[in-house]
Design an enzyme around this catalytic site. Structure first.
Site, PDB file in Angstrom:
ATOM      1  N   ARG A  73      -5.238  -8.514   5.614  1.00  0.00           N
ATOM      2  CA  ARG A  73      -5.396  -9.971   5.988  1.00  0.00           C
ATOM      3  C   ARG A  73      -6.373 -10.085   7.010  1.00  0.00           C
ATOM      4  O   ARG A  73      -6.314  -9.370   8.038  1.00  0.00           O
ATOM      5  CB  ARG A  73      -4.176 -10.536   5.857  1.00  0.00           C
ATOM      6  CG  ARG A  73      -3.342 -10.824   4.574  1.00  0.00           C
ATOM      7  CD  ARG A  73      -1.990 -11.577   4.700  1.00  0.00           C
ATOM      8  NE  ARG A  73      -1.203 -10.934   5.605  1.00  0.00           N
ATOM      9  CZ  ARG A  73      -0.944 -11.265   6.947  1.00  0.00           C
ATOM     10  NH1 ARG A  73      -1.805 -12.275   7.396  1.00  0.00           N
ATOM     11  NH2 ARG A  73      -0.254 -10.585   7.828  1.00  0.00           N
ATOM     12  N   LYS A 216      -0.588 -14.467  -0.168  1.00  0.00           N
ATOM     13  CA  LYS A 216      -0.049 -14.672   1.100  1.00  0.00           C
ATOM     14  C   LYS A 216      -0.328 -16.518   1.097  1.00  0.00           C
ATOM     15  O   LYS A 216       0.205 -17.470   1.989  1.00  0.00           O
ATOM     16  CB  LYS A 216      -0.423 -14.342   2.426  1.00  0.00           C
ATOM     17  CG  LYS A 216       0.518 -12.884   2.582  1.00  0.00           C
ATOM     18  CD  LYS A 216       2.020 -13.113   2.598  1.00  0.00           C
ATOM     19  CE  LYS A 216       3.051 -12.066   2.996  1.00  0.00           C
ATOM     20  NZ  LYS A 216       3.161 -10.936   2.553  1.00  0.00           N
ATOM     21  N   HIS A 235      10.338 -15.004   4.266  1.00  0.00           N
ATOM     22  CA  HIS A 235       9.538 -13.713   4.145  1.00  0.00           C
ATOM     23  C   HIS A 235      10.467 -12.599   4.113  1.00  0.00           C
ATOM     24  O   HIS A 235      10.863 -12.130   5.111  1.00  0.00           O
ATOM     25  CB  HIS A 235       8.483 -13.329   5.465  1.00  0.00           C
ATOM     26  CG  HIS A 235       7.519 -12.550   5.224  1.00  0.00           C
ATOM     27  ND1 HIS A 235       7.237 -11.539   6.229  1.00  0.00           N
ATOM     28  CD2 HIS A 235       7.083 -11.899   4.331  1.00  0.00           C
ATOM     29  CE1 HIS A 235       6.397 -10.658   5.875  1.00  0.00           C
ATOM     30  NE2 HIS A 235       6.396 -10.762   4.577  1.00  0.00           N
ATOM     31  N   SER A 254       5.618  -6.488   8.644  1.00  0.00           N
ATOM     32  CA  SER A 254       5.059  -5.562   7.720  1.00  0.00           C
ATOM     33  C   SER A 254       5.314  -4.020   8.014  1.00  0.00           C
ATOM     34  O   SER A 254       5.295  -3.632   9.264  1.00  0.00           O
ATOM     35  CB  SER A 254       3.464  -5.708   8.067  1.00  0.00           C
ATOM     36  OG  SER A 254       2.868  -4.776   6.837  1.00  0.00           O
ATOM     37  N   LYS A 258      10.872  -3.512   3.877  1.00  0.00           N
ATOM     38  CA  LYS A 258      11.329  -4.719   3.008  1.00  0.00           C
ATOM     39  C   LYS A 258      11.126  -4.229   1.320  1.00  0.00           C
ATOM     40  O   LYS A 258      12.323  -4.531   0.390  1.00  0.00           O
ATOM     41  CB  LYS A 258      10.623  -6.023   2.890  1.00  0.00           C
ATOM     42  CG  LYS A 258      10.805  -7.070   4.151  1.00  0.00           C
ATOM     43  CD  LYS A 258       9.980  -8.080   4.145  1.00  0.00           C
ATOM     44  CE  LYS A 258       8.524  -8.027   4.075  1.00  0.00           C
ATOM     45  NZ  LYS A 258       8.164  -7.238   5.118  1.00  0.00           N
ATOM     46  N   THR A 259      10.049  -3.947   1.124  1.00  0.00           N
ATOM     47  CA  THR A 259       9.811  -3.350  -0.319  1.00  0.00           C
ATOM     48  C   THR A 259      10.589  -2.217  -0.777  1.00  0.00           C
ATOM     49  O   THR A 259      10.958  -2.145  -1.615  1.00  0.00           O
ATOM     50  CB  THR A 259       8.410  -3.208  -0.509  1.00  0.00           C
ATOM     51  OG1 THR A 259       7.527  -4.535  -0.409  1.00  0.00           O
ATOM     52  CG2 THR A 259       8.077  -2.941  -2.106  1.00  0.00           C
ATOM     53  N   ASP A 273       9.058  -9.570  -1.402  1.00  0.00           N
ATOM     54  CA  ASP A 273       8.567 -10.246  -0.209  1.00  0.00           C
ATOM     55  C   ASP A 273       8.978 -11.575   0.086  1.00  0.00           C
ATOM     56  O   ASP A 273       8.724 -11.916   1.260  1.00  0.00           O
ATOM     57  CB  ASP A 273       7.135  -9.878  -0.533  1.00  0.00           C
ATOM     58  CG  ASP A 273       6.119  -9.869   0.826  1.00  0.00           C
ATOM     59  OD1 ASP A 273       6.621  -9.127   1.995  1.00  0.00           O
ATOM     60  OD2 ASP A 273       5.215 -10.860   0.859  1.00  0.00           O
ATOM     61  N   ARG A 338      -2.134   0.066  -1.116  1.00  0.00           N
ATOM     62  CA  ARG A 338      -1.292  -0.763  -1.755  1.00  0.00           C
ATOM     63  C   ARG A 338      -1.169  -0.832  -3.140  1.00  0.00           C
ATOM     64  O   ARG A 338      -2.381  -0.525  -3.898  1.00  0.00           O
ATOM     65  CB  ARG A 338      -1.471  -2.242  -1.523  1.00  0.00           C
ATOM     66  CG  ARG A 338      -1.437  -2.714   0.041  1.00  0.00           C
ATOM     67  CD  ARG A 338       0.053  -3.392   0.343  1.00  0.00           C
ATOM     68  NE  ARG A 338       0.096  -3.533   1.546  1.00  0.00           N
ATOM     69  CZ  ARG A 338       1.229  -4.102   2.135  1.00  0.00           C
ATOM     70  NH1 ARG A 338       2.184  -4.526   1.470  1.00  0.00           N
ATOM     71  NH2 ARG A 338       1.331  -4.643   3.445  1.00  0.00           N
TER      72      ARG A 338
HETATM   73  P1  ATP Z   1       4.795  -5.610   4.088  1.00  0.00           P
HETATM   74  O1  ATP Z   1       5.190  -7.088   4.623  1.00  0.00           O
HETATM   75  O2  ATP Z   1       3.604  -5.055   4.660  1.00  0.00           O
HETATM   76  O3  ATP Z   1       4.786  -5.641   2.404  1.00  0.00           O
HETATM   77  P2  ATP Z   1       7.118  -4.147   3.909  1.00  0.00           P
HETATM   78  O4  ATP Z   1       8.500  -4.558   4.805  1.00  0.00           O
HETATM   79  O5  ATP Z   1       7.485  -4.277   2.468  1.00  0.00           O
HETATM   80  O6  ATP Z   1       5.884  -4.486   4.422  1.00  0.00           O
HETATM   81  P3  ATP Z   1       7.401  -1.133   3.139  1.00  0.00           P
HETATM   82  O7  ATP Z   1       6.253  -1.490   2.075  1.00  0.00           O
HETATM   83  O8  ATP Z   1       8.882  -1.272   2.726  1.00  0.00           O
HETATM   84  O9  ATP Z   1       7.283  -2.469   4.215  1.00  0.00           O
HETATM   85  O10 ATP Z   1       7.037   0.008   4.139  1.00  0.00           O
HETATM   86  C1  ATP Z   1       7.833   0.873   4.733  1.00  0.00           C
HETATM   87  C2  ATP Z   1       7.300   1.856   4.775  1.00  0.00           C
HETATM   88  O11 ATP Z   1       7.936   3.030   5.704  1.00  0.00           O
HETATM   89  C3  ATP Z   1       7.175   2.759   3.635  1.00  0.00           C
HETATM   90  O12 ATP Z   1       5.806   3.605   3.464  1.00  0.00           O
HETATM   91  C4  ATP Z   1       8.088   3.702   3.750  1.00  0.00           C
HETATM   92  O13 ATP Z   1       7.961   4.923   3.202  1.00  0.00           O
HETATM   93  C5  ATP Z   1       8.398   4.177   5.267  1.00  0.00           C
HETATM   94  N1  ATP Z   1       9.547   4.493   6.089  1.00  0.00           N
HETATM   95  C6  ATP Z   1       9.954   5.480   6.320  1.00  0.00           C
HETATM   96  N2  ATP Z   1      10.984   5.636   6.929  1.00  0.00           N
HETATM   97  C7  ATP Z   1      11.698   4.487   6.685  1.00  0.00           C
HETATM   98  C8  ATP Z   1      12.985   3.955   6.644  1.00  0.00           C
HETATM   99  N3  ATP Z   1      14.014   4.511   7.432  1.00  0.00           N
HETATM  100  N4  ATP Z   1      13.355   2.824   6.074  1.00  0.00           N
HETATM  101  C9  ATP Z   1      12.370   2.080   5.461  1.00  0.00           C
HETATM  102  N5  ATP Z   1      11.110   2.550   5.395  1.00  0.00           N
HETATM  103  C10 ATP Z   1      10.703   3.813   5.898  1.00  0.00           C
HETATM  104 MN    MN Z   2       6.470  -5.273   0.914  1.00  0.00          MN
END
Ligand code: ATP
Ligand code: MN
Length: 548
Positions: A73, A216, A235, A254, A258-259, A273, A338
């Protein structure tokens, strides 16, 4: 027609499937005759692979797309029209840069002029908001079939009848991202401009083809109109208990998980999200997920891995030129690779994506200082303090010798998407949590055993065990110790997690180093919170890290 062709043509629509009326975009000043509205994924694949040099297909059937120069973004180029009707509502500043109506019109016309140069355009008419009582009709007008497939996946897909009856959309996105803004237009600081008019409910994209900008944009619109009606937009990801239907929310900036953590085979997936919390429970704003693909493996994240198949969009990944096998470890285009897929690609997704009031509200943080405990229990005031702070840390670039983590504070764990001032969302959250007696937790998915460079990122398996223990109710019963720096209660036992890592000081060989780093982080929290001291209650202000 040859035998083969006649075999390939599907039978006519069944009687109950209405024929769609003729469709054009002349009401927007768009005169392109060839408008391809709500094509199916298969049709969009054909268009993308035939016409778009920056698209390809992976060996699992996902549509690979390159977004061009922008692979994330452009928050510094997001602008909101300053209008008398919303002027006093908006949190002006670096998140919401003001532009005047005249400048918006100039960019809008520039986008439309560009769209009019195209031989054909794609339209996606779909919904935002899984609860029918709150859903908004979104129209996306774009030039790249990949963008249309992305929004087909991310929004809630209408049935043929709903498409027939769609009527006037509530929000229109003009994606002219292939074409730049004019730097000589008043207020433009780069060739990218993402402009929002809350009054016209229009969103203009110039100079970026990153698809996440559209997603977004819809969220930003919900972040204005939700709270205006007493609905809290958030969020966060969300899951639900299979038996009770009660939900749990995972907030976080980010990359905090979350995901990843919402793809949980023990629970129903509500969304990864963007959600809203109403008097009736929660609902997902979207109809799909947008997962980070960096270092993805089928072992660690099987649900997400298998979702990246036919119908999914895989953005900015590198693949073998012969086999089209994707290398998720290759970040030569971007770290921010992504995958976008419809939510039903995750087996335990609950459709429609609505659930009961949350039992737990979990704040995820990726603390690269290695100071915060893997899990802490928060009082209501501490929950507000941490929600308003929105802390995570980034590991600084890979320049030689630079390993110092950078703290990021982003209010409500979603600063870039807020429209109202942060306290508006915080007050809504506090009220709803109190009303529904939700527990609050802070979970560190970042470093353990030392800061970045010494310790290591928390194992995903351990974080999953912590989340399970929260959801089972076990962790609420566990014995705790008080953290001397941050003041919250830290559970000292958790099923599936070695007890010695639960109190981070134990995991540092350099105890003085731990104390100094914790003190430093506490100071960063306090310095950041100063700007909210006027608006937040004395109790919330006092719920941050202690002493000097
Ligand atoms: P966004 O808002 O950008 O979508 P997000 O909060 O959804 O971000 P995720 O896509 O879940 O973030 O990314 C977390 C990343 O960290 C993943 O690549 C995951 O494999 C990695 N990771 C490594 N260790 C951990 C952990 N202990 N818990 C969660 N994620 C982990
Ligand atoms: Mn996410």
């Amino acid at each position: 027609m040859s035998k083969l062709q006649s075999l390939a043509v599907k039978s006519p629509l069944p009687d109950e499937e209405p024929r769609l009326p003729a469709f054009d975009l002349t009401q927007y000043g768009i005169t392109v005759a060839d408008i391809r509205r709500n094509l199916s994924p298969a049709e969009l694949y054909i268009e993308a692979i035939r016409d778009d040099a920056k698209c390809d297909i992976s060996d699992t059937g996902a549509l690979i797309a390159f977004s061009g120069e922008k692979t994330g973004r452009s928050p510094k180029d997001k602008r909101v029209v300053e209008h008398p009707d919303s002027k006093d509502d908006v949190w002006w500043g670096s998140v919401n840069l003001p532009i005047d109506e005249e400048t918006f019109d100039v960019n809008r016309e520039r986008a439309i002029d560009y769209l009019n140069t195209r031989r054909k355009l794609y339209v996606v008419d779909a919904f935002a908001g899984c609860d029918e009582n709150y859903r908004a009709k979104i129209r996306v007008i774009c030039t790249r079939p990949y963008h249309a497939l992305f929004m087909h996946n991310m929004l809630i897909r209408p049935t043929r009848q709903e498409l027939h009856d769609f009527g006037t959309p509530n929000v229109v996105i003009y994606n002219a991202g292939e074409f730049p803004a004019n730097r000589r237009t008043k207020g433009m600081s780069s060739k990218t401009s993402v402009d929002l008019s809350l009054e016209r409910r229009e969103f203009i994209i110039l100079g970026t083809e990153y698809a996440g900008e559209m997603k977004k944009g819809v969220f930003t619109m919900m972040n204005y109109y939700g709270p205006k009606r007493g609905i809290l937009s958030m969020h966060c990801s969300a899951t639900a208990d299979k038996k009770t239907g009660r939900s749990s929310l995972l907030f976080g900036l980010s990359g905090t998980g979350k995901t990843t953590l919402s793809a949980d085979p023990h629970r129903l997936l509500i969304g990864d999200d963007e959600h809203c919390w109403t008097d009736h429970g929660i609902f997902n704003i979207e109809g799909g997920c947008y997962a980070k693909a960096i270092d993805l493996t089928s072992e660690a994240e099987p649900e997400i891995f298998q979702a990246l198949r036919f119908g999914a969009v895989l953005e900015n990944v590198v693949f073998d030129p012969h086999t089209h096998h994707v290398d998720f470890h290759d970040t030569s285009i971007t770290q921010n690779t992504r995958g976008a897929y419809p939510i039903e690609f995750i087996r335990n997704a609950k459709i429609p994506c609505v659930a009961g009031h949350p039992t737990d509200v979990i704040f995820l943080t990726c603390d690269a200082f290695g100071v915060l405990p893997p899990v802490s229990k928060l009082t209501p005031d501490q929950a507000m303090y941490h929600f308003i702070s929105g802390y995570t840390a980034k590991v600084a670039g890979t320049e030689m010798g630079v390993t110092e983590p950078q703290a990021t504070f982003s209010p409500c764990f979603g600063g870039p998407f807020l429209v109202w001032r942060p306290l508006k969302y915080a007050e809504l959250l506090a009220t709803k949590m109190r009303q529904h007696k939700a527990n609050a937790w802070l979970v560190n998915t970042g470093w353990s055993g030392g800061a970045y460079g010494v310790g290591a990122r928390m194992k995903l398996k351990l974080t999953r065990s912590i989340i399970n223990a929260i959801h089972s109710g076990d962790l609420a019963q566990a014995a705790t110790v008080r953290d001397p720096f941050f003041g919250f209660e830290v559970p000292t036992s958790c099923h599936g997690v070695p007890a010695e890592i639960l109190v981070p000081r134990n995991t540092w060989s350099d105890k003085e180093g731990y104390d100094a780093t914790a003190r430093k982080l506490a100071t960063l929290f306090r310095d950041n919170f100063v700007k909210y001291a006027d608006g937040a209650s004395a109790e919330v202000c006092a719920a941050g890290p202690m002493g000097k």
